[in-house]
Write a protein that holds these residues in place. Sequence first.
Motif, PDB file in Angstrom:
ATOM      1  N   UNK A 426      14.480 -71.810  22.766  1.00 31.85           N
ATOM      2  CA  UNK A 426      14.135 -71.629  21.357  1.00 31.85           C
ATOM      3  C   UNK A 426      14.856 -72.678  20.519  1.00 31.85           C
ATOM      4  N   UNK A 427      14.206 -73.149  19.463  1.00 31.51           N
ATOM      5  CA  UNK A 427      14.823 -74.137  18.564  1.00 31.51           C
ATOM      6  C   UNK A 427      14.305 -73.914  17.153  1.00 31.51           C
ATOM      7  N   UNK A 428      15.222 -73.963  16.173  1.00 28.73           N
ATOM      8  CA  UNK A 428      14.845 -73.726  14.787  1.00 28.73           C
ATOM      9  C   UNK A 428      15.497 -74.707  13.822  1.00 28.73           C
ATOM     10  N   UNK A 429      15.190 -74.533  12.550  1.00 29.40           N
ATOM     11  CA  UNK A 429      15.729 -75.383  11.494  1.00 29.40           C
ATOM     12  C   UNK A 429      16.948 -74.717  10.852  1.00 29.40           C
ATOM     13  N   UNK A 430      17.840 -75.540  10.324  1.00 27.54           N
ATOM     14  CA  UNK A 430      19.042 -75.039   9.666  1.00 27.54           C
ATOM     15  C   UNK A 430      19.173 -75.667   8.283  1.00 27.54           C
ATOM     16  N   UNK A 431      20.058 -75.066   7.462  1.00 23.14           N
ATOM     17  CA  UNK A 431      20.371 -75.652   6.165  1.00 23.14           C
ATOM     18  C   UNK A 431      19.492 -75.155   5.043  1.00 23.14           C
TER      19      UNK A 431
END
Length: 507
Positions: A426-431
């Motif tokens: 799994x990979x997502x966006x941050x910030x």
Amino acid sequence: MQTEINKVELRNLQIEDYKQLKNSMVKAYCELDESYWEESEIENLLSIFPEGQLVILVDDKVVGSALSLLVNYKKASSNHTYQKITGNSTFSTHDPEGEVLYGIDVFIDPEYRGLRLGRRLYDARKELCETLNLKSIIFAGRIPKYSEYAEEITPKQYIDKVRLKEYYDPVLSFQLSNDFHVLKIMKNYLEGDVSSQEYAVLLEWNNIYYEKSPKLINARKSVIRLGLVQWQMRPLANLEALFEQSEFFVDVVSGYGSDFVLFPELFIAPLMADFNHLNEADAIREISHFTEPIRKRFQEFAIAYNINIITGSMPYTEDGNLYNVGFLCKRDGTSEMYTKIHITPNEVQYWGMKGGSEIKTFDTDCGKIGIMICYDVEFPEMSRLMADEGMEILFVPFLTDTQNAYTRVKLCAQARAIENECYVAIAGCVGNLPRVNNMDIQYAQAAVFTPSDFAFPSNGIKAEATPNTEMTLIADVDLDMLKKLHEQGSVRILKDRRHDLYKIKKL
């Protein structure tokens, strides 16, 4: 280079390829006279050692080749000329019992350079060396830039400067970057090679698996390296800025030998800033116009960096409907689209998105994979259907705003890994993302999850990124461990299902 490439293929040379082979070779060696093999010579070479002759095709056109012989180590490592080692182009020097793969030629059509196709040919040679259980690969490489420095320095000094990257040589620099080491310098190697002053550098690559059972060329790999991008949301000036940042991550993970790189869901959202004066639904439809150019550029990245790219997701319009889609851009130049099936209430309310209607798996050079976008992973039926089709790795690009939303994705992804006896990445966006409505905050922690049994980590987590920090996560997964789990695991979830009581099927 042509503007768009649809397919890249690496295979053994066939005599029917000769005309295209000759055309590419003439262009590659335009500075040398009569710089091509005669058809009779290629026919002879194929008759004595067909598995050692490789070609690479772009859209079914031969654009490069690597030719080789088998010779004994003493002959390959001693002083010789090109004519001598090839038996004056008769290839009488080929020895079926030889322990060295001797490279007699490798070239790429100049129109197709810059795509790292030469690296693929060298990687295939290395696989062949391992397959045949050979001691090493040896060949004599030209030094075509040496003529520019011949009056000032010796060949040895030139090699040292190339090794230290003070000088760049298009041949020698490439060989050194591919783990070849210098054995010696040879004079009068190739008659008429003015640019190299007829010098050549004898180079060797050692097979560390010598005397062991090696892999077959293009065979299914067991250990697969995954590269996950934890993407920092940031203002982007334009589409090229997105490409620049994306290529940076592709370059990084491919440099570590990754087979896949996974981008997050809707990581292109910063492009909506230019349309923030519009309502949310109109703004996201505006950036859907970027989707096809993004697919094309990522397809180029997949070829150039020899890596399979999962592009996360982006908006896509078809027949007036808005979908959330992504692309699997394979390193062979092909691409396939996947669509988010389950749409969240937020996506419906603010954007008017619709869900897709096709559940499928994808065949890759690293096994069969599945791809589910964010909310989809919270519906176990989908991944079970994929598991029934042989899925070994499930990729989940996601976008979550809060930690509790992320927890839903994480725990469901872990459950999918256990119940389907597969790996889940799994990979997502941050910030934070100012000036983009409905995309203000993000929370993510990229991870690779495993089944839960003795052969795997006790917590079912292969690797995790630092939460809410832009970074890459690189992890290896072993597909052979899944095969053993299916048959010999402490529990055998896929095999022990009660098909007499229940069954899941596609409609």
